[in-house]
Design a protein around this motif. Sequence first.
Motif, PDB file in Angstrom:
ATOM      1  N   GLU A  30       0.826  -1.208   0.000  1.00 48.04           N
ATOM      2  CA  GLU A  30       0.000   0.000   0.000  1.00 48.04           C
ATOM      3  C   GLU A  30       0.858   1.255   0.000  1.00 48.04           C
ATOM      4  O   GLU A  30       0.615   2.201  -0.758  1.00 48.04           O
ATOM      5  N   MET A  31       1.893   1.258   0.829  1.00 48.81           N
ATOM      6  CA  MET A  31       2.773   2.423   0.909  1.00 48.81           C
ATOM      7  C   MET A  31       3.530   2.642  -0.403  1.00 48.81           C
ATOM      8  O   MET A  31       3.708   3.786  -0.838  1.00 48.81           O
ATOM      9  N   ALA A  32       3.955   1.561  -1.036  1.00 50.01           N
ATOM     10  CA  ALA A  32       4.683   1.681  -2.299  1.00 50.01           C
ATOM     11  C   ALA A  32       3.830   2.354  -3.365  1.00 50.01           C
ATOM     12  O   ALA A  32       4.305   3.226  -4.106  1.00 50.01           O
ATOM     13  N   PHE A  33       2.558   1.966  -3.441  1.00 46.98           N
ATOM     14  CA  PHE A  33       1.676   2.578  -4.440  1.00 46.98           C
ATOM     15  C   PHE A  33       1.385   4.041  -4.086  1.00 46.98           C
ATOM     16  O   PHE A  33       1.280   4.890  -4.980  1.00 46.98           O
ATOM     17  N   GLU A  34       1.251   4.340  -2.804  1.00 48.82           N
ATOM     18  CA  GLU A  34       1.040   5.730  -2.382  1.00 48.82           C
ATOM     19  C   GLU A  34       2.257   6.585  -2.723  1.00 48.82           C
ATOM     20  O   GLU A  34       2.126   7.746  -3.122  1.00 48.82           O
ATOM     21  N   MET A  35       3.450   6.015  -2.563  1.00 53.94           N
ATOM     22  CA  MET A  35       4.673   6.737  -2.902  1.00 53.94           C
ATOM     23  C   MET A  35       4.723   7.032  -4.392  1.00 53.94           C
ATOM     24  O   MET A  35       5.061   8.153  -4.808  1.00 53.94           O
ATOM     25  N   GLN A  36       4.364   6.058  -5.206  1.00 53.63           N
ATOM     26  CA  GLN A  36       4.339   6.284  -6.651  1.00 53.63           C
ATOM     27  C   GLN A  36       3.350   7.384  -7.008  1.00 53.63           C
ATOM     28  O   GLN A  36       3.643   8.255  -7.841  1.00 53.63           O
ATOM     29  N   ASP A  37       2.179   7.359  -6.374  1.00 51.99           N
ATOM     30  CA  ASP A  37       1.173   8.399  -6.643  1.00 51.99           C
ATOM     31  C   ASP A  37       1.680   9.777  -6.239  1.00 51.99           C
ATOM     32  O   ASP A  37       1.464  10.763  -6.958  1.00 51.99           O
ATOM     33  N   ALA A  38       2.352   9.857  -5.091  1.00 55.21           N
ATOM     34  CA  ALA A  38       2.862  11.145  -4.612  1.00 55.21           C
ATOM     35  C   ALA A  38       3.907  11.702  -5.579  1.00 55.21           C
ATOM     36  O   ALA A  38       3.917  12.902  -5.873  1.00 55.21           O
ATOM     37  N   LEU A  39       4.774  10.839  -6.088  1.00 54.60           N
ATOM     38  CA  LEU A  39       5.787  11.282  -7.049  1.00 54.60           C
ATOM     39  C   LEU A  39       5.144  11.714  -8.366  1.00 54.60           C
ATOM     40  O   LEU A  39       5.519  12.753  -8.938  1.00 54.60           O
ATOM     41  N   LYS A  40       4.179  10.962  -8.841  1.00 47.89           N
ATOM     42  CA  LYS A  40       3.497  11.320 -10.087  1.00 47.89           C
ATOM     43  C   LYS A  40       2.755  12.645  -9.951  1.00 47.89           C
ATOM     44  O   LYS A  40       2.774  13.485 -10.862  1.00 47.89           O
ATOM     45  N   ASN A  41       2.090  12.833  -8.814  1.00 50.70           N
ATOM     46  CA  ASN A  41       1.366  14.091  -8.588  1.00 50.70           C
ATOM     47  C   ASN A  41       2.322  15.274  -8.558  1.00 50.70           C
ATOM     48  O   ASN A  41       2.028  16.339  -9.105  1.00 50.70           O
ATOM     49  N   ALA A  42       3.467  15.093  -7.915  1.00 51.08           N
ATOM     50  CA  ALA A  42       4.468  16.168  -7.859  1.00 51.08           C
ATOM     51  C   ALA A  42       5.016  16.468  -9.247  1.00 51.08           C
ATOM     52  O   ALA A  42       5.267  17.626  -9.602  1.00 51.08           O
ATOM     53  N   ALA A  43       5.202  15.426 -10.040  1.00 52.54           N
ATOM     54  CA  ALA A  43       5.726  15.609 -11.396  1.00 52.54           C
ATOM     55  C   ALA A  43       4.752  16.386 -12.270  1.00 52.54           C
ATOM     56  O   ALA A  43       5.149  17.227 -13.080  1.00 52.54           O
ATOM     57  N   LEU A  82       9.417  -6.198  -6.446  1.00 50.82           N
ATOM     58  CA  LEU A  82      10.421  -5.456  -7.213  1.00 50.82           C
ATOM     59  C   LEU A  82       9.813  -4.764  -8.428  1.00 50.82           C
ATOM     60  O   LEU A  82      10.020  -3.563  -8.632  1.00 50.82           O
ATOM     61  N   GLU A  83       9.047  -5.491  -9.210  1.00 53.35           N
ATOM     62  CA  GLU A  83       8.575  -4.944 -10.479  1.00 53.35           C
ATOM     63  C   GLU A  83       7.399  -3.985 -10.322  1.00 53.35           C
ATOM     64  O   GLU A  83       7.181  -3.131 -11.185  1.00 53.35           O
ATOM     65  N   GLU A  84       6.642  -4.107  -9.222  1.00 53.59           N
ATOM     66  CA  GLU A  84       5.478  -3.249  -9.028  1.00 53.59           C
ATOM     67  C   GLU A  84       5.680  -2.210  -7.934  1.00 53.59           C
ATOM     68  O   GLU A  84       5.005  -1.176  -7.948  1.00 53.59           O
ATOM     69  N   HIS A  85       6.585  -2.466  -6.990  1.00 55.00           N
ATOM     70  CA  HIS A  85       6.795  -1.536  -5.879  1.00 55.00           C
ATOM     71  C   HIS A  85       8.023  -0.659  -6.110  1.00 55.00           C
ATOM     72  O   HIS A  85       7.915   0.532  -6.370  1.00 55.00           O
ATOM     73  N   TYR A  86       9.218  -1.273  -5.990  1.00 51.41           N
ATOM     74  CA  TYR A  86      10.461  -0.494  -5.929  1.00 51.41           C
ATOM     75  C   TYR A  86      10.958  -0.005  -7.284  1.00 51.41           C
ATOM     76  O   TYR A  86      11.365   1.156  -7.408  1.00 51.41           O
ATOM     77  N   ASP A 142      18.760  -4.487  -4.056  1.00 53.59           N
ATOM     78  CA  ASP A 142      17.853  -4.165  -5.149  1.00 53.59           C
ATOM     79  C   ASP A 142      17.602  -2.665  -5.150  1.00 53.59           C
ATOM     80  O   ASP A 142      18.379  -1.905  -4.582  1.00 53.59           O
ATOM     81  N   SER A 143      16.528  -2.239  -5.790  1.00 49.55           N
ATOM     82  CA  SER A 143      16.187  -0.810  -5.881  1.00 49.55           C
ATOM     83  C   SER A 143      17.364   0.002  -6.422  1.00 49.55           C
ATOM     84  O   SER A 143      17.644   1.111  -5.975  1.00 49.55           O
ATOM     85  N   ALA A 144      18.068  -0.596  -7.393  1.00 51.57           N
ATOM     86  CA  ALA A 144      19.188   0.034  -8.102  1.00 51.57           C
ATOM     87  C   ALA A 144      20.417   0.251  -7.226  1.00 51.57           C
ATOM     88  O   ALA A 144      21.301   1.023  -7.587  1.00 51.57           O
ATOM     89  N   GLY A 145      20.494  -0.443  -6.106  1.00 53.39           N
ATOM     90  CA  GLY A 145      21.683  -0.313  -5.265  1.00 53.39           C
ATOM     91  C   GLY A 145      22.951  -0.727  -5.975  1.00 53.39           C
ATOM     92  O   GLY A 145      23.992  -0.066  -5.849  1.00 53.39           O
ATOM     93  N   THR A 146      22.884  -1.807  -6.758  1.00 51.96           N
ATOM     94  CA  THR A 146      24.077  -2.259  -7.478  1.00 51.96           C
ATOM     95  C   THR A 146      24.415  -1.340  -8.641  1.00 51.96           C
ATOM     96  O   THR A 146      25.509  -1.442  -9.215  1.00 51.96           O
ATOM     97  N   PHE A 147      23.509  -0.457  -8.995  1.00 49.39           N
ATOM     98  CA  PHE A 147      23.749   0.505 -10.078  1.00 49.39           C
ATOM     99  C   PHE A 147      24.364   1.794  -9.545  1.00 49.39           C
ATOM    100  O   PHE A 147      25.398   2.242 -10.033  1.00 49.39           O
ATOM    101  N   PHE A 148      23.732   2.380  -8.519  1.00 52.91           N
ATOM    102  CA  PHE A 148      24.162   3.693  -8.065  1.00 52.91           C
ATOM    103  C   PHE A 148      25.341   3.657  -7.088  1.00 52.91           C
ATOM    104  O   PHE A 148      26.252   4.484  -7.177  1.00 52.91           O
ATOM    105  N   LEU A 149      25.336   2.731  -6.143  1.00 54.71           N
ATOM    106  CA  LEU A 149      26.364   2.765  -5.107  1.00 54.71           C
ATOM    107  C   LEU A 149      27.781   2.639  -5.663  1.00 54.71           C
ATOM    108  O   LEU A 149      28.662   3.422  -5.263  1.00 54.71           O
ATOM    109  N   PRO A 150      28.080   1.710  -6.593  1.00 53.94           N
ATOM    110  CA  PRO A 150      29.446   1.681  -7.140  1.00 53.94           C
ATOM    111  C   PRO A 150      29.827   2.958  -7.874  1.00 53.94           C
ATOM    112  O   PRO A 150      30.995   3.354  -7.873  1.00 53.94           O
TER     113      PRO A 150
END
Length: 260
Positions: A30-43, A82-86, A142-150
């Motif tokens: 539930e929180m993951a979907f609310e976070m996506q909505d909050a980001l979309k609304n801000a955008a 992973l595919e629907e939340h993060y 996950d959540s792109a940790g292996t992408f951004f952290l290095p």
Amino acid sequence: MNKNIQAEIKNQVALINLNRPDVFNSFNREMAFEMQDALKNAAQNTEVRAILITGNGKAFCAGQDLKEVTQPELNPGFKAILEEHYNPIIRLIREISKPIVAAVNGVAAGAGANIALACDVVVASEHAAFIQAFSKIGLIPDSAGTFFLPRLIGFQKASALMMLGDKIDAVEAERLGMIYKYFSAEKFEEESIKLVEKMAQMPTKALALTKEAMNQSFTNNLDEQLALESKFQIEAASSKDYKEGVNAFVEKRKPKFEGE
């Protein structure tokens, strides 16, 4: 009405607060979907020119709520998590053409740490800590940790932090280049707001182009990046903000940018 994410607009800034303090702002479906909505609304909101993400309570975000994945009736499965939340949250953070600041008020662990590190600018309270906690329970970052952290701190250090799951405090995170800077606990909220409000008053069209150029730098070679810079610079030079910036410089006054 959202209960896991609090969102408001103030001084052209979308303030997004993770709001499950009783479980250290860990994410459930539930929180993951609310976070996506909050980001979309801000955008989509033309009043918003910058975004701030922080956490309510003692923690920024402890990552995944393990209660959800350990109870069969609640567990959506890791593929969905992973595919629907993060993954959608990370993509939104990088794709939104507005500067996004993560203000890490406390512990940022697992996906919580990596959501913060995906933002354009990360600041932290002196009481904050960053933990790649995945290995402690037999998972991978996950959540792109292996992408951004290095890319932020280098291969060796990132590899060690992800495999060992060491806790990094705010002082060390700044020293490593993991975050922009940290503030004292007393000044953290004030300085975080001051920084994001400053960004909201800057030429945000140019900031959006800068963000997209940085996104593409992850895969471009030198010639491709030089060509992209040329394209974006020509676009920036045709903006109202560029003309305002030049006129303000010549007239020795403070510019008033509109993000256009």
